[in-house]
Design a protein around this motif. Structure first.
Motif, PDB file in Angstrom:
ATOM      1  N   GLU A 462       0.821  -1.212   0.000  1.00 39.12           N
ATOM      2  CA  GLU A 462       0.000   0.000   0.000  1.00 39.12           C
ATOM      3  C   GLU A 462       0.854   1.260   0.000  1.00 39.12           C
ATOM      4  OE1 GLU A 462      -3.142   0.376  -0.375  1.00 39.12           O
ATOM      5  OE2 GLU A 462      -3.796  -1.715  -0.257  1.00 39.12           O
ATOM      6  N   GLN A 463       2.096   1.156   0.477  1.00 36.44           N
ATOM      7  CA  GLN A 463       2.970   2.326   0.546  1.00 36.44           C
ATOM      8  C   GLN A 463       3.997   2.349  -0.584  1.00 36.44           C
ATOM      9  OE1 GLN A 463       4.668   2.301   4.485  1.00 36.44           O
ATOM     10  NE2 GLN A 463       2.699   2.551   5.497  1.00 36.44           N
ATOM     11  N   SER A 464       3.855   1.452  -1.553  1.00 34.98           N
ATOM     12  CA  SER A 464       4.836   1.340  -2.627  1.00 34.98           C
ATOM     13  C   SER A 464       4.288   1.885  -3.941  1.00 34.98           C
ATOM     14  CB  SER A 464       5.241  -0.132  -2.819  1.00 34.98           C
ATOM     15  OG  SER A 464       5.832  -0.653  -1.646  1.00 34.98           O
ATOM     16  N   ASP A 465       5.211   2.292  -4.807  1.00 36.98           N
ATOM     17  CA  ASP A 465       4.864   2.717  -6.161  1.00 36.98           C
ATOM     18  C   ASP A 465       5.052   1.586  -7.165  1.00 36.98           C
ATOM     19  OD1 ASP A 465       4.559   5.624  -5.514  1.00 36.98           O
ATOM     20  OD2 ASP A 465       6.683   5.414  -5.011  1.00 36.98           O
ATOM     21  N   VAL A 466       5.995   0.689  -6.859  1.00 35.64           N
ATOM     22  CA  VAL A 466       6.362  -0.396  -7.764  1.00 35.64           C
ATOM     23  C   VAL A 466       6.478  -1.680  -6.958  1.00 35.64           C
ATOM     24  CG1 VAL A 466       8.131  -1.294  -9.335  1.00 35.64           C
ATOM     25  CG2 VAL A 466       7.632   1.167  -9.293  1.00 35.64           C
ATOM     26  N   VAL A 467       5.985  -2.783  -7.513  1.00 37.44           N
ATOM     27  CA  VAL A 467       6.166  -4.110  -6.919  1.00 37.44           C
ATOM     28  C   VAL A 467       6.714  -5.036  -7.996  1.00 37.44           C
ATOM     29  CG1 VAL A 467       5.034  -6.137  -5.929  1.00 37.44           C
ATOM     30  CG2 VAL A 467       4.362  -3.842  -5.186  1.00 37.44           C
ATOM     31  N   THR A 468       7.745  -5.788  -7.656  1.00 34.83           N
ATOM     32  CA  THR A 468       8.275  -6.801  -8.558  1.00 34.83           C
ATOM     33  C   THR A 468       8.291  -8.149  -7.853  1.00 34.83           C
ATOM     34  OG1 THR A 468      10.582  -6.410  -7.897  1.00 34.83           O
ATOM     35  CG2 THR A 468       9.735  -5.129  -9.756  1.00 34.83           C
ATOM     36  N   HIS A 469       8.016  -9.228  -8.596  1.00 37.69           N
ATOM     37  CA  HIS A 469       8.131 -10.568  -8.019  1.00 37.69           C
ATOM     38  C   HIS A 469       8.428 -11.561  -9.126  1.00 37.69           C
ATOM     39  CE1 HIS A 469       4.457 -12.498  -9.493  1.00 37.69           C
ATOM     40  NE2 HIS A 469       3.747 -11.443  -9.145  1.00 37.69           N
ATOM     41  N   ASN A 470       8.897 -12.756  -8.753  1.00 42.17           N
ATOM     42  CA  ASN A 470       9.083 -13.831  -9.735  1.00 42.17           C
ATOM     43  C   ASN A 470       8.437 -15.118  -9.262  1.00 42.17           C
ATOM     44  OD1 ASN A 470      10.963 -14.275  -7.711  1.00 42.17           O
ATOM     45  ND2 ASN A 470      12.678 -14.690  -9.085  1.00 42.17           N
ATOM     46  N   LEU A 471       7.241 -14.986  -8.723  1.00 45.90           N
ATOM     47  CA  LEU A 471       6.462 -16.144  -8.306  1.00 45.90           C
ATOM     48  C   LEU A 471       5.832 -16.818  -9.521  1.00 45.90           C
ATOM     49  CD1 LEU A 471       4.607 -14.463  -5.321  1.00 45.90           C
ATOM     50  CD2 LEU A 471       6.513 -16.064  -5.147  1.00 45.90           C
ATOM     51  N   PRO A 472       5.759 -18.159  -9.553  1.00 48.58           N
ATOM     52  CA  PRO A 472       5.012 -18.828 -10.631  1.00 48.58           C
ATOM     53  C   PRO A 472       3.564 -18.349 -10.646  1.00 48.58           C
ATOM     54  CG  PRO A 472       6.321 -20.408  -9.378  1.00 48.58           C
ATOM     55  CD  PRO A 472       6.382 -19.113  -8.618  1.00 48.58           C
ATOM     56  N   ALA A 473       2.931 -18.480 -11.789  1.00 48.47           N
ATOM     57  CA  ALA A 473       1.587 -17.905 -11.978  1.00 48.47           C
ATOM     58  C   ALA A 473       0.610 -18.334 -10.898  1.00 48.47           C
ATOM     59  CB  ALA A 473       1.077 -18.290 -13.365  1.00 48.47           C
ATOM     60  N   GLY A 474       0.541 -19.627 -10.588  1.00 45.84           N
ATOM     61  CA  GLY A 474      -0.410 -20.098  -9.594  1.00 45.84           C
ATOM     62  C   GLY A 474      -0.104 -19.594  -8.205  1.00 45.84           C
ATOM     63  N   THR A 475       1.178 -19.531  -7.856  1.00 48.55           N
ATOM     64  CA  THR A 475       1.582 -19.041  -6.540  1.00 48.55           C
ATOM     65  C   THR A 475       1.238 -17.563  -6.389  1.00 48.55           C
ATOM     66  OG1 THR A 475       3.389 -20.643  -6.535  1.00 48.55           O
ATOM     67  CG2 THR A 475       3.508 -18.854  -4.930  1.00 48.55           C
ATOM     68  N   ALA A 476       1.492 -16.790  -7.416  1.00 47.74           N
ATOM     69  CA  ALA A 476       1.154 -15.364  -7.369  1.00 47.74           C
ATOM     70  C   ALA A 476      -0.341 -15.167  -7.157  1.00 47.74           C
ATOM     71  CB  ALA A 476       1.603 -14.691  -8.659  1.00 47.74           C
ATOM     72  N   GLN A 477      -1.132 -15.986  -7.802  1.00 47.52           N
ATOM     73  CA  GLN A 477      -2.590 -15.889  -7.648  1.00 47.52           C
ATOM     74  C   GLN A 477      -2.992 -16.166  -6.201  1.00 47.52           C
ATOM     75  OE1 GLN A 477      -4.576 -15.202 -10.368  1.00 47.52           O
ATOM     76  NE2 GLN A 477      -6.470 -15.166  -9.187  1.00 47.52           N
ATOM     77  N   ARG A 478      -2.379 -17.185  -5.575  1.00 44.85           N
ATOM     78  CA  ARG A 478      -2.725 -17.536  -4.194  1.00 44.85           C
ATOM     79  C   ARG A 478      -2.380 -16.411  -3.230  1.00 44.85           C
ATOM     80  NH1 ARG A 478      -0.389 -22.464  -5.647  1.00 44.85           N
ATOM     81  NH2 ARG A 478       1.456 -22.091  -4.342  1.00 44.85           N
ATOM     82  N   TYR A 479      -1.316 -15.697  -3.491  1.00 48.11           N
ATOM     83  CA  TYR A 479      -0.914 -14.600  -2.610  1.00 48.11           C
ATOM     84  C   TYR A 479      -1.622 -13.286  -2.939  1.00 48.11           C
ATOM     85  CZ  TYR A 479       2.997 -17.474  -0.962  1.00 48.11           C
ATOM     86  OH  TYR A 479       3.762 -18.471  -0.400  1.00 48.11           O
ATOM     87  N   GLY A 480      -2.468 -13.293  -3.966  1.00 45.63           N
ATOM     88  CA  GLY A 480      -3.127 -12.056  -4.367  1.00 45.63           C
ATOM     89  C   GLY A 480      -2.214 -11.113  -5.110  1.00 45.63           C
ATOM     90  N   LEU A 481      -1.155 -11.649  -5.750  1.00 42.59           N
ATOM     91  CA  LEU A 481      -0.150 -10.823  -6.398  1.00 42.59           C
ATOM     92  C   LEU A 481      -0.150 -10.982  -7.916  1.00 42.59           C
ATOM     93  CD1 LEU A 481       2.847 -11.406  -3.943  1.00 42.59           C
ATOM     94  CD2 LEU A 481       1.298  -9.447  -4.039  1.00 42.59           C
ATOM     95  N   SER A 482      -1.226 -11.498  -8.481  1.00 46.30           N
ATOM     96  CA  SER A 482      -1.303 -11.581  -9.935  1.00 46.30           C
ATOM     97  C   SER A 482      -1.473 -10.177 -10.513  1.00 46.30           C
ATOM     98  CB  SER A 482      -2.485 -12.447 -10.354  1.00 46.30           C
ATOM     99  OG  SER A 482      -3.715 -11.796 -10.053  1.00 46.30           O
ATOM    100  N   HIS A 483      -1.250 -10.061 -11.814  1.00 48.91           N
ATOM    101  CA  HIS A 483      -1.433  -8.763 -12.483  1.00 48.91           C
ATOM    102  C   HIS A 483      -2.817  -8.198 -12.188  1.00 48.91           C
ATOM    103  CE1 HIS A 483       2.303  -9.111 -14.437  1.00 48.91           C
ATOM    104  NE2 HIS A 483       1.948  -9.733 -15.533  1.00 48.91           N
ATOM    105  N   GLU A 484      -3.831  -9.039 -12.379  1.00 47.60           N
ATOM    106  CA  GLU A 484      -5.200  -8.555 -12.241  1.00 47.60           C
ATOM    107  C   GLU A 484      -5.517  -8.146 -10.806  1.00 47.60           C
ATOM    108  OE1 GLU A 484      -4.243 -11.433 -13.498  1.00 47.60           O
ATOM    109  OE2 GLU A 484      -4.570 -11.123 -15.643  1.00 47.60           O
ATOM    110  N   GLN A 485      -5.053  -8.932  -9.838  1.00 45.00           N
ATOM    111  CA  GLN A 485      -5.355  -8.636  -8.437  1.00 45.00           C
ATOM    112  C   GLN A 485      -4.676  -7.344  -7.985  1.00 45.00           C
ATOM    113  OE1 GLN A 485      -3.895 -12.488  -7.275  1.00 45.00           O
ATOM    114  NE2 GLN A 485      -5.890 -13.144  -6.514  1.00 45.00           N
TER     115      GLN A 485
END
Length: 756
Positions: A462-485
C-alpha cells in the motif's frame, strides 16, 4: 491503455546490432522510430527494423546532414553507436544538437567509452569478448581434455544485446526525468561497460579471499542428461532446500532413493558421482519429452534441449507471443521474435513488418515539427527547466519480492537511478549473491506465507509505487499478487513479474533457471555444437539480461504514470531474453553459416582468436584490411601467411592498432576486475561490507551528464533493515509480536556472502 512510449519520437542512427536493437525496444513500446540508412544500403532488416520508418541520408553530404539535424531538432531521443567523436565530426554530436533541442535524450553506444584509452578501437563482438573474459566455456561444460587457456567464439552478440538492454532503461529514465526538468541528457553505455552488467556476481569477491575459482553447478544432480530418444534435458533441482529433487524422484517412481541419502545436499556436494550415475541411468529410460512433462507436473526445474527454430515454433513461444508472424514486404511471411517486454498497452507486434521502402525525409519532418513553445513532445507539460537533476527515481518506492538473480538485479538497477528499494527475502534461508544484486537496497526477512506476514506484505504494498516478483503464476494468484489482483486493488501501482517461460501460455506456471532458459531456446544446442548441449559462456546472460529488461518494464510503467497517473502490469522472462540474444537466428529465414561449438575461434582467418607468444588475442580485420595483416605477418618458407607466435599479444595489439586493425588480448576475469581501465571508469568498484570487509564487484554501467547514477551503499546483512522497514510502515508497536511468531527475522541474520 495507451502504449507506454506513445508520442515519443526516436531518431535511429545506429548500425550493426546495439543501436538498432535499442531503437527497436523503444519502437515495440509505441515510440515513432525513424531509422537513418545510407543511400543504396541493404534492405531493411526484418527484425531490427520492424515497426520503424526508414529514411536514406548521406550524412557526409550537406543536404543529408541538414536533414538529419532538422530531424534531431524535433526528436525526443537520438540513438547512435559510432566510435566516440565520429558524430561530432559529422556535426551530429550532443553539443551541436542540444542548442536547438534542449529536451533531446542523446544515447551513445560505442564499443569503448569516450573516457577509455581504447576509445578509438572498433568494438567488434570478439574484441569486447576478449576484453571482458567472455570467451571461455562455462565451468563443467567444456569437452573432455579441453585446454583451459584456449578461448572460444560465439556468434551470439552478447555485448551488443546487453548494451541495448541497458540503453533502453537509461533512455526511459532520462525521459522520466525530463518530465520534471524539461531537459534532456547525454547517455553513454559502451559495449565494454555493458558486459559488466552481464558479469554480475561472477566478478564479486571479498578482497581478503580473492576471486574464487569457477565451479560447475552439480549439487543435487544438476546437469545435462541424455534420454532414451537421444535428446537431452537440462535438470536443475537446486534451491534453498532439496524439495525439487524429492518431488522429482517421487514422481519418477524412485522415491526410495531419498531414504538411501541420495537427496542429501551435503552428501551430494561432497561427492556428486553416485547421484549423477543413478540419474544418468534413469533419464536414459524415457524420451526427453516425457521427462519434461513429468518434471512440470512435479514442479521441478527441467527443460528439454531444443534448437532455436524448435522453440520459435513451440506452443509456448507462440502462445506467449515470443514468436510472432509478419508479412515482410521483401521476404514474405516470416516468424520473428515478439516484444522483449510485455506491458499493458504494448502494441501487438504481429504484422509490424520492416518498411518496404524509404520515406521522404521532408514528410517525416513535417509530421515531427513541434508547435511553437512546446518543450516536451510526450507526457505531461514540463515545468521551467532546472539546471540540476535529483535523479529520475528519487522518491520512487519499490518493493522487491524477487529471488535469485534476474529480479533482484532489476531492483538494484532502479536503486542506481535513485529509487528507494526494499528487498524482501524468506527467513532462515541462504541468499546467493546478496552482496551484489541487493546493493543499494533496504533488506528485510519476512515470511509472507503466514497470515500475519501477508498482512505486513500488503501494508508495504500500500505504501509502494512499484512491486516486482518472480512467483510462478499459480503461486502469485494464491498470494493475491497476480497482475489482475494488484492492478484492480492499486490502479496506480506499477507491477512487473519475472518468470522462466513467460507470463501466459501452457508453461506459464513452470519453474526454471538460467540453464532451463538456455536449453529451451536453443542457446545450449548452439553452444555445444557436435559435443552435445553446453551452457553459453561464463556469465549468466539470461538472468542478468532479464533483470535489465525487468528494469526496462518498470521504467516504462513509471514513465507512463508520470503522464497519465495510472500504473500497469508488465512481464519479462528468461526465454524471451534467450530469443533476443539469438534474434538473428530466430527469424525464420535465419542464416546457416554460423560458427558453432567450443572449437570455434571466429568468422574467418582475419576475424578470430589467434595465439601470440604469451597469450591469445582477438583480431578483427575487415575483409578490406586483410592485406594489412599480410604485411604485418609476412610469409613463411612454405609461402603461407606467418603466425602471431613471434610476438606478445600486447605487441600485436599495438602494431595492429597502428595499422587501423582492431584487436585485443584475452583478459581473464580476475585481471579484468583489477584493471585500472575498468577501475577508472567505475565499472569495477570497491565497497566495505559489514560482514567481510573490503569487497570488489561490478559497478553501474550507465554514464550520464545530468542524471546521477551511482552504486548506492554496500548491501547490509540480509534482514538488517527489518526494524526500520516495519517502523516506516507504521508497525513499530508490532515488531516484538511479529518476531516472536517467526513472521520476521531480525537477529541471528544469514550471511550475504554465502558463496565465499
Amino acid at each position: 491503455m495507451s502504449a507506454p512510449l506513445a508520442g515519443v519520437r526516436v531518431l535511429d542512427l545506429g548500425h550493426h546490432v546495439a543501436g538498432p536493437l535499442t531503437a527497436l525496444l523503444l519502437a515495440d513500446q509505441g515510440a515513432d522510430v525513424v531509422r537513418v540508412a545510407r543511400p543504396g544500403a541493404a534492405a531493411a532488416d526484418p527484425f531490427l527494423d520492424r515497426g520503424k520508418r526508414r529514411v536514406e541520408l548521406d550524412l557526409k553530404a550537406p543536404d543529408g546532414l541538414a536533414a538529419a539535424r532538422a530531424l534531431a531538432a524535433e526528436a525526443d531521443v537520438l540513438v547512435e553507436n559510432f566510435r566516440p567523436g565520429v558524430t561530432d565530426r559529422l556535426g551530429l554530436g550532443w553539443a551541436q544538437l542540444r542548442a536547438a533541442n534542449r529536451g533531446l535524450v542523446y544515447c551513445a553506444i560505442p564499443g569503448f567509452g569516450a573516457a577509455d584509452p581504447r576509445a578509438g578501437v572498433q568494438g567488434w563482438e570478439g574484441v569486447i569478448a576478449a576484453a571482458t573474459g567472455n570467451c571461455r566455456p562455462r565451468a563443467g561444460n567444456a569437452p573432455p581434455g579441453w585446454d583451459p587457456d584456449r578461448p572460444t567464439y560465439t556468434a551470439v552478440p552478447v555485448a551488443s544485446n546487453f548494451a541495448a538492454f541497458c540503453s533502453a532503461v537509461a533512455i526511459v529514465a532520462a525521459l522520466t526525468e525530463r518530465h520534471r526538468t524539461g531537459l534532456g541528457d547525454r547517455l553513454e553505455i559502451s559495449l565494454y561497460a555493458a558486459m559488466f552488467e552481464a558479469i554480475g556476481g561472477s566478478g564479486a569477491y571479498p578482497v581478503a579471499t580473492g576471486l574464487p575459482p569457477e565451479r560447475a553447478i552439480s549439487t543435487l544432480g544438476s546437469g545435462c542428461y541424455r534420454c532414451a530418444d537421444g535428446r537431452y534435458v537440462q535438470f536443475n533441482p537446486i534451491g534453498a532446500t532439496n524439495r525439487f529433487l524429492r518431488w522429482f524422484l517421487d514422481a519418477a517412481g524412485v522415491g526410495h532413493w531419498i531414504g538411501e541419502g541420495l537427496a542429501d545436499r551435503a552428501r551430494s556436494a561432497a561427492d556428486p558421482g553416485p547421484l549423477r550415475a543413478r540419474l544418468t541411468g534413469l533419464f536414459a529410460s524415457r524420451p526427453a519429452a516425457e521427462w519434461e512433462e513429468l518434471a512440470a507436473t512435479a514442479g521441478t526445474p527441467l527443460a528439454a534441449v531444443r534448437t532455436t527454430v524448435e522453440w520459435m515454433g513451440s506452443e509456448q513461444a507462440v502462445a506467449d507471443r515470443q514468436a510472432v508472424s509478419v508479412i515482410d514486404p521483401i521476404r514474405g511471411p516470416l516468424t520473428v521474435p515478439g516484444a522483449a517486454v510485455v506491458f499493458d498497452g504494448t502494441p501487438d507486434p504481429t504484422g509490424r513488418a520492416a518498411p518496404a521502402a524509404a520515406a521522404d525525409p521532408g514528410e517525416v519532418l513535417a509530421g515531427w515539427r513541434r508547435p511553437t513553445g512546446e518543450q516536451v513532445r510526450a507526457g505531461t507539460p514540463a515545468p521551467p527547466a532546472a539546471d540540476t537533476a535529483d535523479g529520475p527515481y528519487a522518491g520512487l518506492r519499490v518493493l522487491d519480492l524477487t529471488q535469485i538473480l534476474a529480479g533482484p538485479s532489476a531492483g538494484r538497477v532502479l536503486a542506481e537511478f535513485g529509487a528507494d528499494v526494499t528487498k524482501i527475502n524468506v527467513p532462515q534461508r541462504r541468499i546467493g549473491a546478496h552482496g551484489v544484486v541487493n546493493r543499494g537496497k533496504r533488506t528485510m526477512l519476512l515470511d509472507v506465507t503466514s497470515e500475519a506476514g501477508e498482512q505486513v506484505l500488503w501494508q508495504l504494498i500500500e505504501q509502494s509505487d512499484v512491486v516486482t516478483h518472480n512467483l510462478p503464476a499459480g503461486t502469485a494468484q494464491r498470494y493475491g499478487l497476480s497482475h489482475e489482483q494488484l492492478t484492480s486493488r492499486r490502479p496506480e501501482l506499477v507491477h512487473v513479474s519475472v518468470s522462466c517461460y513467460g507470463g501466459s501460455g501452457p508453461w506459464a506456471g513452470r519453474r526454471g533457471y538460467e540453464t532451463q532458459g538456455q536449453a529451451a531456446t536453443g542457446l545450449a544446442e548452439r553452444t555445444g555444437g557436435t559435443h552435445g548441449p553446453a551452457v553459453l559462456g561464463p556469465y549468466n546472460v539470461l538472468d542478468y539480461g532479464t533483470g535489465m529488461l525487468a528494469a526496462f518494464a518498470v521504467a516504462l510503467g513509471v514513465y507512463r504514470r508520470a503522464g497519465t497517473g495510472r500504473g500497469g502490469a508488465g512481464h519479462v522472462s528468461l526465454t524471451r531474453t534467450g530469443v533476443y540474444h539469438q534474434a538473428r537466428y530466430a527469424v525464420s529465414t535465419a542464416p546457416g553459416d554460423e560458427p558453432r561449438g567450443p572449437e570455434a575461434l571466429g568468422l574467418r582467418p582475419g576475424h578470430r582468436f589467434h595465439r601470440a607468444s604469451d597469450r591469445w588475442l582477438f583480431v578483427a580485420a575487415t575483409p578490406g584490411q586483410e592485406d594489412r595483416l599480410t604485411a604485418l605477418l609476412g610469409t613463411g618458407p612454405d609461402g603461407r601467411p606467418g603466425t602471431f607466435g613471434g610476438r606478445t599479444a600486447t605487441d600485436w595489439v599495438r602494431l595492429l592498432g597502428e595499422s587501423g586493425v582492431a584487436a585485443h588480448e584475452v583478459v581473464g576475469l580476475a585481471e579484468l576486475m583489477t584493471d585500472p581501465r575498468a577501475r577508472g571508469q567505475g565499472l569495477s568498484i570497491t565497497q566495505i561490507s559489514e560482514e567481510v570487509g573490503e569487497v570488489v564487484m561490478p559497478g553501474p554501467v550507465v554514464r550520464a551528464e545530468r542524471i546521477p547514477v551511482g552504486p548506492g551503499p554496500a548491501a547490509r546483512r540480509p534482514g538488517a533493515d527489518g526494524r526500520d522497514v516495519l517502523t516506516a510502515a507504521g508497525l513499530a508497536d508490532r515488531i516484538s509480536e511479529l518476531e516472536r511468531s517467526w513472521v520476521v527475522q531480525l537477529d541471528a541474520l544469514p550471511t550475504g556472502w554465502a558463496h565465499f
